[in-house]
Motif scaffolding. Structure first.
Motif: not given
Length: 144
Positions: A46-53
């Motif tokens: 459900l999360a936006d993981l484009t900024e995971q790093q």
């Protein structure tokens, strides 16, 4: 929780991956002390993981080096938890108990982050058993 910490070998803190940098209880870190600690960011689907790093770098800057993103409803990345917890406890000489092979792990987190889902997912993955925690709607918390 504080009274039970003496018996605990490792803490698994479950948090919502949709708000990874906010919403965590700031008293958790103070209360946990030097216990081995794993942060599980649940609901990654459900999360936006484009900024995971960037999220991982920020959490590491706050002293959280052991972080896993999971989706407990589909058992995604849950298999990584037990090996990581085992490594954390094994590399922590303060809590090494060579004569006793049993460990006590505490699962903590604010309401509605997936603590019960994590416990149930771990049971499915490692014990091949069904639910250990069933939801009690009137209390809004898991019943073990």
């Amino acid at each position: 929780m504080k009274s039970s910490l003496k018996l605990v070998d490792c803490i698994i803190e479950v948090h919502d991956a949709r708000i990874p940098l906010s919403g965590r209880n700031p008293l958790f870190q103070e209360t946990l002390g030097l216990k081995p600690h794993l942060l599980v960011l649940n609901k990654m689907d459900l999360a936006d993981l484009t900024e995971q790093q960037k999220i991982m770098q920020r959490l590491e800057g706050e002293g959280l080096k052991n972080v896993i993103f999971t989706n407990c409803l589909k058992d995604e990345n849950v298999k990584q938890i037990i090996p990581m917890v085992t490594e954390l406890m094994g590399s922590s000489p303060r809590y090494h108990r060579g004569e006793n092979l049993e460990y006590c792990i505490m699962v903590i987190g604010v309401p509605n982050v997936g603590k019960s889902s994590l416990i149930n997912s771990l049971r499915r993955q490692h014990l091949r058993k069904g639910k250990a925690a069933r939801w009690v709607a009137s209390l809004g918390s898991p019943e073990l």
